[in-house]
Scaffold this motif. Structure first.
Motif, mmCIF file in Angstrom:
data_model
loop_
_atom_site.group_PDB
_atom_site.id
_atom_site.type_symbol
_atom_site.label_atom_id
_atom_site.label_comp_id
_atom_site.label_asym_id
_atom_site.label_seq_id
_atom_site.Cartn_x
_atom_site.Cartn_y
_atom_site.Cartn_z
ATOM 1 N N LEU A 42 0.856 -1.185 0.000
ATOM 2 C CA LEU A 42 0.000 0.000 0.000
ATOM 3 C C LEU A 42 0.892 1.234 0.000
ATOM 4 O O LEU A 42 1.722 1.406 0.900
ATOM 5 N N ASN A 43 0.733 2.113 -0.972
ATOM 6 C CA ASN A 43 1.578 3.293 -1.105
ATOM 7 C C ASN A 43 0.916 4.503 -0.464
ATOM 8 O O ASN A 43 -0.072 5.026 -0.975
ATOM 9 N N TYR A 44 1.472 4.923 0.659
ATOM 10 C CA TYR A 44 0.945 6.082 1.380
ATOM 11 C C TYR A 44 1.670 7.366 0.967
ATOM 12 O O TYR A 44 1.163 8.463 1.136
ATOM 13 N N ASP A 45 2.886 7.208 0.458
ATOM 14 C CA ASP A 45 3.685 8.324 -0.079
ATOM 15 C C ASP A 45 4.198 9.290 0.977
ATOM 16 O O ASP A 45 4.454 10.463 0.672
ATOM 17 N N ALA A 46 4.306 8.827 2.195
ATOM 18 C CA ALA A 46 4.934 9.621 3.266
ATOM 19 C C ALA A 46 5.240 8.670 4.419
ATOM 20 O O ALA A 46 4.767 7.525 4.442
ATOM 21 N N ASP A 103 -13.893 -5.981 11.341
ATOM 22 C CA ASP A 103 -14.267 -7.090 10.462
ATOM 23 C C ASP A 103 -13.128 -7.506 9.542
ATOM 24 O O ASP A 103 -13.253 -8.451 8.750
ATOM 25 N N GLY A 104 -12.002 -6.797 9.622
ATOM 26 C CA GLY A 104 -10.821 -7.158 8.848
ATOM 27 C C GLY A 104 -10.863 -6.767 7.392
ATOM 28 O O GLY A 104 -9.937 -7.082 6.637
ATOM 29 N N LYS A 105 -11.915 -6.076 6.957
ATOM 30 C CA LYS A 105 -12.052 -5.764 5.532
ATOM 31 C C LYS A 105 -11.339 -4.480 5.116
ATOM 32 O O LYS A 105 -11.122 -4.243 3.926
ATOM 33 N N MET A 106 -11.039 -3.621 6.103
ATOM 34 C CA MET A 106 -10.407 -2.336 5.778
ATOM 35 C C MET A 106 -9.126 -2.163 6.575
ATOM 36 O O MET A 106 -8.966 -2.716 7.671
ATOM 37 N N ILE A 107 -8.225 -1.360 6.017
ATOM 38 C CA ILE A 107 -6.961 -1.026 6.671
ATOM 39 C C ILE A 107 -6.830 0.487 6.656
ATOM 40 O O ILE A 107 -6.935 1.126 5.596
ATOM 41 N N ALA A 108 -6.624 1.071 7.840
ATOM 42 C CA ALA A 108 -6.422 2.520 7.951
ATOM 43 C C ALA A 108 -4.945 2.784 8.173
ATOM 44 O O ALA A 108 -4.296 2.125 8.983
ATOM 45 N N VAL A 109 -4.427 3.775 7.443
ATOM 46 C CA VAL A 109 -3.001 4.121 7.519
ATOM 47 C C VAL A 109 -2.881 5.618 7.764
ATOM 48 O O VAL A 109 -3.538 6.424 7.100
ATOM 49 N N ASN A 166 -8.770 -1.618 1.116
ATOM 50 C CA ASN A 166 -9.325 -2.931 1.410
ATOM 51 C C ASN A 166 -8.191 -3.955 1.480
ATOM 52 O O ASN A 166 -7.028 -3.627 1.222
ATOM 53 N N ARG A 167 -8.508 -5.223 1.828
ATOM 54 C CA ARG A 167 -7.491 -6.250 2.017
ATOM 55 C C ARG A 167 -6.789 -6.607 0.699
ATOM 56 O O ARG A 167 -5.706 -7.201 0.713
#
Length: 910
Positions: A674-678, A688-694, A705-706
């Motif tokens: 996942l490219n957050y660029d910082a 529920d494991g379906k999302m990832i917050a960065v 999403n996964r």
């Protein structure tokens, strides 16, 4: 009283003169043995009194002073009385006393600017000047009290008591720490003063008419009772501080645990008498109890010899221990530390002991030139006239049919089990100190003063000379699997050789540690080895040459070390006339060691069977709950700032300062990037494991999403985001950062509310029921309802709090701080305990799913698994008394007050 005592070698006299003249120009009063005092009892007494009455102890480090016996005695006396140590480095030296080695030196070498160095010296002498002067004054008074058999006439009185008590209570943590004697002196003074005031009230009351007498008497009793309670509380505080000081000086030894159990027993006595005890006092008792129970590694201590102990050996079944001493005796002990037999017969120092493989015979060697063969009960020894000079060691072959002895005559001699000499191996050019058979019995290694290790076959033919040590080789040992031969030397190194004699690795102790190693021995599984060192320490190593841990506690050089057959216990024999048992496997905590740089975040898997650690060394490591490394994932060439398991445990997310988050499956296979660029600070899975917050440095929270698809970008009203967290129902996200706010969002990216604070927010977390949030604001945690209404504030840390989290049941809160501690709190904000032991900032924490274990990660490159089961004073006392059972059984003190565990039912299983 002098401002400083200078300890130095006469060979450095000219340099010391220069220091002294500069101090005199500053009108500093310095005690220095300048012209020399005759070496008599009066001389030693005068030196010791000079150290005791000086505010500071300056030690001039050079090869001459480090080697000086007199200087060594002066350091020991200063350390004994907790004097402030000021080490001056005049010339580089090996083997500096460990109490000095851990302090920053003031450099006065020829290449250093003398004026600048001298200013640093003055600054050191003036630091906490009033505190140090009071330390010296109270030390002199307490020593006088002790010398006069603790006469009440020597106790402090009136305002002196209040001044001393204020000095003790308001300067907690300052160095030099109060000595145990000072603590006892102040406490006894306080008690005596309370008794005196009570008597005065009674005397005064006798002159008052009966009506008034009744009133005054009532008030007097109230005052007396208040004084009694105050004295008891002060005594509790004193014992707590003393135990904490013992732990700070040495967390490995039994002494720290004995002192803390005194504090716990005093606490229970006060609790029983219904004395009001504050939450803070309870937490302090829990903290000192917890730190001792978690960290003490000395299991038992054996007394019984009247001179140095040269050798220690376990019987093959681990039921018996044999020790050899300079008192000409061999002692046999059971594994619980009880003395079974004392074997007498040697006419000089006994240098070695060795059990036969069947455990039926014990062989001993002596400087009287003989070997003695004893039955396992110590009866009817057979004496062999072994060597024309002293015998240094003896050992049985693996099949028990042969003995090998080595001596001052430079030979190794082989004997059959009946005592008949078979061969003489003469090749060393000087004394032979140690011999070891290979596990198959086909090879014998010998080590000597000629700086070599020599390999022989079973027929006595020399196979190879192993060279490389630059000083006497003191000890040699084959690993039980026969793959490694280890040799230890006075040159401060251990060399590892393969069976054919080729050098594998040279291992050196850390800079500033002892230059001599006297003993080396392998664990039964061949995975680790141990060394006994002349700086009074025992060091455990893995076969890659990495130091696992160092046990400190002896007060003299460690001459011999031996593993128990099960590999769980180490026995060490010392010049200090004691044998110590060290527990290798900690029962109350587990250390995760292996990272080469700061551990930034830690995470338990949902099933509690694995722990992930993220480090600046660019790896994520996976461990089992026993502390064994399962896998190491090389993420990239950048520091790893955070790591998190998905709720199903199938995916691991690792955040990096290269601006990416990498997803791995549970087998360590890379899935997506996942490219957050910082720079990324925080990564979190939805319930529920379906999302990832960065969250990170570019003022946004990004949701994926996964499968690695970007879903939403939430714009934060600031620059740097330190923390992001989902609510338990998965409907809300909280983010926190450097603009002093916590902001709440729904999953569509709509901002719901903003909570404002005075400082940057480093961590935010929801309670398991979703009704509360814990917010780490600088060094305070604010507990709030989700709507922002205040519940309480958690005060106590002395540094920034980098992470705050709830236990799975929501009853506890854990905080990780720059002050090197982890604190556990009740959900109402009451402090439960402070977990100490990390040597640097604590960056991350995580509860196990059942809440019975907490893992913490630190800048000290380690993670620690803490046992949180039944975290109460009673349970910690039980665990402490269980640990001390053998020691207290075999070393029953004369004073009944010292029976620390007479009210605690211990549970011992052998």
């Amino acid at each position: 009283m002098a401002e400083a005592f200078i300890s130095y070698s006469r060979k450095d006299k000219e340099f010391v003169k220069k220091i002294l003249e500069a101090l005199k120009l500053e009108k500093r009063d310095v005690w220095v043995d300048w012209e020399g005092i005759p070496l008599t009892a009066d001389w030693r007494k005068e030196i010791y009194e000079g150290i005791e009455s000086a505010d500071n102890f300056i030690f001039v480090i050079s090869p001459h002073s480090v080697a000086s016996q007199v200087c060594g005695e002066e350091i020991a006396h200063a350390v004994k009385h907790n004097k402030r140590l000021v080490p001056i480095l005049w010339q580089d030296a090996q083997g500096v006393h460990p109490a000095l080695a851990k302090i920053n030196y003031i450099f006065f070498q020829e290449s250093d600017d003398f004026t600048q160095s001298f200013l640093l010296l003055l600054k050191a002498l003036d630091t906490d000047l009033n505190y140090v002067k009071e330390h010296t004054r109270l030390l002199i008074r307490s020593l006088e009290w002790d010398q006069k058999k603790r006469s009440n006439s020597c106790l402090l009185q009136g305002s002196e008591v209040e001044k001393a008590e204020e000095w003790r209570t308001k300067n907690t943590g300052k160095q030099p720490f109060p000595t145990l004697l000072q603590q006892e002196y102040i406490t006894e003074s306080f008690k005596a003063e309370a008794r005196h005031r009570t008597r005065m009230i009674s005397i005064f009351s006798a002159f008052v008419i009966s009506t008034v007498l009744a009133i005054v008497a009532a008030n007097g009793w109230k005052e007396a009772d208040r004084q009694r309670i105050s004295a008891q509380q002060s005594e509790l505080q004193a014992v707590v501080q003393t135990s904490d000081a013992h732990f700070a000086l040495n967390r490995d030894t039994i002494d720290a645990l004995v002192e803390v159990l005194k504090a716990a027993k005093k606490f229970k006595q006060l609790e029983k008498t219904k004395v009001s005890i504050s939450n803070q006092e309870r937490a302090e008792v829990m903290t000192v109890l917890g730190q001792a129970v978690h960290w003490v590694t000395e299991r038992d201590r054996l007394y019984g010899h009247s001179s140095f102990i040269q050798s220690v050996s376990f019987s093959p079944n681990g039921e018996t221990l044999a020790t050899a001493s300079g008192d000409r005796k061999v002692n046999l002990w059971n594994k619980q530390g009880r003395l079974l037999h004392t074997l007498k017969g040697h006419q000089d120092f006994v240098t070695g002991v060795s059990f036969s493989p069947d455990g039926q015979t014990l062989a001993s060697s002596s400087l009287d030139g003989t070997l003695k063969l004893w039955s396992k009960e110590g009866k009817e020894p057979k004496t062999l006239k072994a060597h024309p000079a002293g015998v240094r060691t003896v050992i049985f072959s693996p099949d028990g049919q042969t003995l090998a002895s080595a001596g001052d005559d430079g030979t190794v001699r082989l004997w059959n089990k009946d005592g008949k000499q078979l061969k003489t191996l003469a090749a060393h050019t000087n004394r032979v100190n140690s011999v070891s058979f290979s596990p198959d019995g086909q090879t014998l290694a010998s080590a000597g003063d000629d700086k070599t290790v020599r390999l022989w076959n079973k027929d006595g033919k020399q196979l190879k000379i192993l060279k490389g040590h630059t000083d006497t080789v003191t000890s040699v040992s084959f690993s039980p699997d026969g793959q490694i031969l280890a040799s230890a030397s006075r040159d401060g190194t251990v060399k590892l050789w393969n069976p054919s004699g080729s050098l594998i690795q040279t291992i050196e102790r850390q800079k500033g540690q002892s230059s001599s190693i006297y003993s080396v021995n392998f664990s039964p599984n061949s995975q680790t080895f141990v060394t006994g060192n002349d700086d009074s320490t025992v060091t455990l190593w893995n076969t890659n040459g990495q130091e696992i841990t160092t046990f400190t506690g002896h007060s003299g050089a460690v001459n011999s070390v031996s593993f128990s057959p099960d590999g769980h216990t180490l026995a060490s024999a010392s010049q200090d006339q004691t044998i110590k048992f060290w527990q290798i496997d900690r029962t109350e905590l587990t250390l995760l060691t292996g990272h080469k740089d700061s551990v930034n975040r830690v995470s338990f898997s949902p099933d509690g069977q694995t722990i992930a650690t993220a480090s600046d060394d660019r790896t994520v490591k996976i461990w089992n709950p026993q502390g064994q490394e399962i896998k190491s994932l090389k993420v990239n060439d950048y520091r790893i700032s955070d790591v998190s398991f998905s709720p199903d445990g199938q995916t691991l997310a690792a955040a990096s300062n290269d601006g990416t988050v990498k997803l791995w499956n549970r087998h360590g296979q890379s899935l997506y990037t996942l490219n957050y660029d910082a720079f990324v600070y925080s990564v979190s899975f939805s319930p529920d494991g379906k999302m990832i917050a960065v969250a990170g440095d570019n003022n946004t929270v990004k949701l994926w999403n996964r499968q690695g698809q970007l879903l939403k970008t939430l714009v934060y009203l600031g620059n740097r985001l330190y923390s992001v967290s989902f609510s338990p129902d998965g409907k809300m996200i909280a983010s926190a950062g450097d603009n002093n706010t916590v902001q709440f969002w729904d999953l569509e990216g709509k901002q719901l509310k903003t909570l404002e604070y005075e400082f940057p927010v480093y961590s935010v977390n929801f309670s398991p029921d979703g009704k509360m949030i814990a917010v780490a604001v600088n060094d305070i945690v604010e507990l709030q309802q989700v709507d922002g209404s205040q519940i309480s504030k958690l005060y106590g840390h002395n540094g920034a709090i980098w992470q705050v989290t709830f236990s799975p049941d929501g009853q506890m809160i854990a905080t990780a701080s720059d002050d090197k501690t982890v604190k556990l709190w009740h959900k109402d904000g009451t402090l439960i305990i402070t977990l100490t032991g990390h040597s640097a900032e604590v960056n991350g924490i995580s509860f196990s799913p059942n809440g019975k274990t907490l893992v913490s990660g630190s800048k000290d490159r380690t993670a620690i698994l803490w046992n949180l089961k039944n975290l109460t004073v009673d349970n910690l006392m039980l665990r402490g008394c269980n640990w001390l059972h053998d020691y207290l059984t075999n070393n029953s003190p004369a004073n009944a007050e010292e029976y620390l565990c007479d009210h605690v039912k211990t549970q011992i299983n052998y």
